[in-house]
Design an enzyme around this catalytic site. Structure first.
Site, PDB file in Angstrom:
ATOM      1  N   GLY A 120      -8.573   3.644   9.911  1.00 35.54           N
ATOM      2  CA  GLY A 120      -9.145   2.353   9.557  1.00 35.54           C
ATOM      3  C   GLY A 120      -8.941   1.921   8.127  1.00 35.54           C
ATOM      4  CB  THR A 121      -7.140   3.372   5.200  1.00 37.25           C
ATOM      5  OG1 THR A 121      -5.922   3.582   5.929  1.00 37.25           O
ATOM      6  CG2 THR A 121      -7.883   4.682   5.083  1.00 37.25           C
ATOM      7  N   GLY A 122      -6.340   0.616   6.488  1.00 35.08           N
ATOM      8  CA  GLY A 122      -5.669  -0.669   6.291  1.00 35.08           C
ATOM      9  C   GLY A 122      -6.564  -1.845   6.627  1.00 35.08           C
ATOM     10  CB  CYS A 123      -8.834  -2.491   9.488  1.00 39.31           C
ATOM     11  SG  CYS A 123      -7.673  -2.214  10.841  1.00 39.31           S
TER      12      CYS A 123
ATOM     13  CE  LYS B 273      -1.826  -1.620   3.730  1.00 40.58           C
ATOM     14  NZ  LYS B 273      -2.635  -1.965   4.920  1.00 40.58           N
TER      15      LYS B 273
ATOM     16  CB  THR C 142      -7.151   8.405   6.509  1.00 37.64           C
ATOM     17  OG1 THR C 142      -6.141   8.803   7.458  1.00 37.64           O
ATOM     18  CG2 THR C 142      -7.299   9.496   5.456  1.00 37.64           C
TER      19      THR C 142
END
Length: 274
Positions: A215-218, A182, A213
């Site tokens: 929580g984007t990875g989860c 990412k 932003t």
């Protein structure tokens, strides 16, 4: 192609193995919201409880391995799963426990090697890194590290989109079938690289001027797992996950005094623009 759902039948089932975010923006809460938004049935194995809000993580308490194993066995042995997503596994003993459980299964696994929170709070002990590298990553269908996690795991530092390829190859050396690196922390457009070491899929989206932003990875990892549970090939599942998280980022909203969450229900409210 995704598997069609028969009338009255259960939707595809996805299990998240992760920590709780009391603020509701990341972790188990973000995973289950994402799964609901994408039409799959989300289930959970809680690995840790955090006291967390828009300003940061104020405390974290790890669950004992036997509690993690009991949750996993209760779900898998009775209900079954079509995909598993792992998130916060804060210690070596938890990584080892979860890896042992996953090794006995056949469902695709998305490993999000959570190292630090959005606010910079450490969520993975240094002593657990070797277990992640050598026990968890080899079980991954797809590993989804961000650039900080790539550095933490491999030592590779990425300064530009061209560096994503080196990062992906370094992660693939630990054994996942695919690596999704990412590049959201890079300037310019939001570009990620998905590769199995041979085929490359560059996932690009406009960068939205929105600081909320959390929580984007989860969210991305859970969206990807949801696609795999439906039977989508990895590249197609990743492209759909990228589209979903882009819309959620665009619709992210202020909550509290710090960094707000992405909007997992953006398609319901019309707030996102992927």
């Amino acid at each position: 192609m995704s598997t069609p759902r028969t009338p009255g039948g259960a939707p595809p089932r996805v299990l998240t193995v992760a920590g709780s975010d009391s603020g509701g923006g990341a972790g188990i809460q973000a995973d289950l919201k994402t799964m609901l938004a994408l039409g799959v049935h989300g289930m959970s194995v809680l690995t840790a409880v955090t006291a967390q809000n828009s300003l940061g993580v104020h405390g974290a308490w790890e669950l004992p391995p036997e509690a993690v194993e009991a949750q996993y066995r209760a779900v898998v042995d009775d209900i079954g799963v079509q995909a598993v997503k792992t998130g916060m596994l804060s210690s070596a003993v938890l990584v080892e426990t979860v890896a042992g459980l996953l090794a006995a299964g056949t469902a695709p696994v998305v490993v999000d090697p959570v190292g630090v929170s959005k606010h910079g709070d450490p969520l993975l002990a240094d002593s657990a890194l070797d277990a992640v590298r050598h026990r968890l990553l080899p079980l991954a269908t797809v590993a989804t590290p961000n650039l900080d996690e790539v550095t933490q795991l491999t030592g590779v530092r990425v300064e530009s989109a061209e560096g994503l390829r080196e990062a992906a190859l370094a992660v693939l050396e630990f054994g996942p079938r695919w690596a999704l690196i990412k590049g959201g922390h890079l300037p310019g457009e939001a570009v990620d690289l998905l590769t199995d070491g041979t085929a490359e899929h560059w996932l690009r989206a406009p960068r939205h001027d929105n600081r909320h932003t959390h929580g984007t990875g989860c969210t991305l990892a859970s969206a990807l797992a949801s696609g795999l549970a439906e039977g989508l090939p990895v590249p197609e599942a990743a492209a759909r996950a990228k589209e979903y998280v882009t819309g959620a980022l665009a619709a992210g909203f202020a909550l509290g005094a710090g960094i707000g969450p992405v909007d997992h229900g953006w398609r319901l409210t019309g707030g996102g623009d992927a």
